[in-house]
Design an enzyme around this catalytic site. Structure first.
Site, PDB file in Angstrom:
ATOM      1  N   HIS A   1      -3.795  -5.510   1.444  1.00 33.82           N
ATOM      2  CA  HIS A   1      -3.425  -5.841   2.818  1.00 33.82           C
ATOM      3  C   HIS A   1      -3.899  -7.259   3.135  1.00 33.82           C
ATOM      4  O   HIS A   1      -4.774  -7.799   2.475  1.00 33.82           O
ATOM      5  CB  HIS A   1      -4.073  -4.865   3.805  1.00 33.82           C
ATOM      6  CG  HIS A   1      -3.549  -3.473   3.717  1.00 33.82           C
ATOM      7  ND1 HIS A   1      -2.310  -3.120   4.185  1.00 33.82           N
ATOM      8  CD2 HIS A   1      -4.105  -2.339   3.209  1.00 33.82           C
ATOM      9  CE1 HIS A   1      -2.120  -1.827   3.995  1.00 33.82           C
ATOM     10  NE2 HIS A   1      -3.188  -1.330   3.401  1.00 33.82           N
TER      11      HIS A   1
ATOM     12  N   CYS B   1       0.827  -1.201   0.000  1.00 35.40           N
ATOM     13  CA  CYS B   1       0.000   0.000   0.000  1.00 35.40           C
ATOM     14  C   CYS B   1       0.870   1.263   0.000  1.00 35.40           C
ATOM     15  O   CYS B   1       1.507   1.570  -0.997  1.00 35.40           O
ATOM     16  CB  CYS B   1      -0.975  -0.026   1.172  1.00 35.40           C
ATOM     17  SG  CYS B   1      -2.389   1.065   0.935  1.00 35.40           S
TER      18      CYS B   1
END
Length: 486
Positions: free
Chosen positions: A432, A334
């Site tokens: 994630h 991310c």
């Protein structure tokens, strides 16, 4: 409602353990936290976000996480400001003083979510935030006694003996509470006792005598908590210390993670930390990146540009580039993925002052922080080896560039994500929970010359929750807690 004498006294784990214990008794249980402050978030099935702790508590109760389990989530972006998420969606960005003025307008959302949960449960376990004794913040409070008063919820105050001064903390909390708030408190718990429990029997009696609160349990430290996600970056020191597998022998793979000021969703690292053949090193400020690591992971960030500046200030950029020149691998998750690119632009000041900065240049990718936040659960496989994964996206910004033509992942709906460098040693993804899946983790460790443990990560989390529930059944007066419900 469990409130604390301070932050990090163990309220989240107590709620999770009680949720599992009461669920095993056949009760319908729902966790609830009116206001949470954490950059460790989870994505719900309906595309909202809540604190990671409430997602764990939902798992303990055997139900899907809901945005109503954490109707107000504060995600710090700077030393003084935070993103305000209400019932799963971004509501505003506010500095601390601005948020204090905003709180009364958020109480209707909190009460709406609470009533929804109460309508579907036998028991709602409510977790407070911070300290019950913060009387300077009592006006407009929605997180502790303000919520308890608005709903008539009985309160149990939790103190942490491991940090010291627990008698003063509990008695002092009683002393400063206004009488109307104190009337809601029906008991106390002393958490994280180490050693001989009988040594604190007199302490429990003194607290009860000075407060009039019922002693509901002296809970020993629970070592299995390391297998459960931590909520706060402040917990990282205890939750993810350096772990050595095989005593640091040639069979262990070495992974380093710089701990940046606004690190987010760091529970991505939990499955790796639990692996016996993984030596996970959390790099603290002032530490240099060792020259013998196999993989560097740049974790998520709530403020990518600010954290990239912090990384450079520590000299870790130089260390990472040297690691790559020596043939090492780098993975960005991310915000870490964004840092690996050539450029990051925040033209509208989404995460801080408007800025444009160069990235580390290890991926031919450029990122613009603009547009709506993407919140979604995802599943698919890695393109290189067809290893399956599940996870979630929770980010603002879009990345593009030559290396995205070599995506890391393919989602089940056919979309692709991430980028891989031409030499194959640098990769990034917006996903994630990437290492939660046993097959995906096994494939990555194999590339690094290590074998994954035969027991899966999910099974280990479930075993830890069961162990925690059994632990609390032994040391808490659970039946008495149930009698206090109303």
């Amino acid at each position: 409602m469990l409130q604390g004498t301070g932050s990090s006294v163990g309220k989240s784990l107590l709620v999770a353990g009680l949720a599992r214990a009461l669920t095993r008794r056949g009760l319908r249980v729902r966790p609830f936290k009116p206001q949470n402050m954490s950059n460790n978030a989870a994505v719900t099935a309906d595309g909202g976000e809540i604190g990671r702790a409430q997602a764990l508590q939902a798992r303990a109760a055997g139900v899907e996480p809901s945005v109503h389990m954490n109707p107000v989530l504060l995600k710090p972006q700077s030393e003084v400001g935070a993103q305000v998420v209400v019932q799963g969606r971004v509501h505003a960005t506010a500095r601390a003083r601005e948020y204090q003025a905003m709180k009364p307008s958020l109480l209707p959302f909190v009460l709406d979510s609470f009533e929804r949960l109460r309508g579907e449960a036998d028991v709602v376990l409510v977790e407070g935030a911070g300290s019950a004794s913060e009387i300077n913040l009592r006006a407009g409070d929605i997180a502790n006694m303000g919520f308890a008063r608005a709903t008539g919820t009985p309160v149990v105050v939790v103190g942490d003996i491991d940090r010291g001064g627990v008698i003063a903390a509990l008695v002092g909390t009683h002393a400063v509470l206004p009488p109307e708030d104190a009337a809601l408190v029906c008991g106390f718990i002393v958490n994280r006792m180490r050693g001989d429990l009988s040594l604190f029997a007199e302490g429990m009696a003194q607290i009860a005598a000075r407060t009039g609160w019922a002693p509901l349990g002296l809970v020993p430290h629970f070592g299995g908590a390391r297998r459960l996600p931590a909520e706060d970056a402040m917990d990282l020191a205890d939750h993810l210390p350096r772990r050595r597998g095989n005593g640091g022998t040639d069979g262990a793979c070495r992974i380093a993670v710089p701990v940046l000021p606004r690190i987010a969703n760091f529970d991505d690292l939990d499955p790796l930390a639990a692996e016996p053949e993984v030596d996970l090193l959390m790099l603290r400020p002032g530490m240099a990146l060792p020259g013998n690591v196999d993989l560097v992971i740049l974790a998520g960030s709530k403020a990518t540009i600010a954290d990239l500046a912090a990384l450079r200030a520590e000299g870790w950029d130089t260390d990472i580039l040297a690691h790559h020149r020596r043939g090492g691998r780098v993975l960005g998750l991310c915000g870490g993925y964004q840092m690996l690119g050539r450029r990051i632009a925040d033209p509208e000041g989404v995460e801080g002052p408007a800025a444009e900065v160069p990235g580390l240049g290890l991926l031919a990718v450029e990122t613009v922080l603009r547009g709506d936040k993407r919140l979604a659960r995802v599943a698919g496989e890695t393109l290189a080896d067809a290893a399956p994964f599940t996870g979630y996206e929770i980010h603002i910004g879009r990345s593009s560039g030559a290396d995205t033509a070599r995506p890391l992942l393919r989602f089940a709906d056919g979309r692709v994500d991430g980028a891989v460098s031409a030499d194959g040693r640098v990769a990034g993804t917006y996903v994630h929970g990437f290492f939660d899946g046993d097959a995906q983790r096994r494939a990555w460790l194999a590339r690094l010359g290590a074998a994954a443990a035969p027991d899966g990560h999910g099974a280990a989390v479930e075993a830890a929750l069961d162990g925690l529930a059994t632990h609390l059944e032994q040391y808490l007066k659970v039946d008495e807690l149930l009698r206090m419900l109303r």
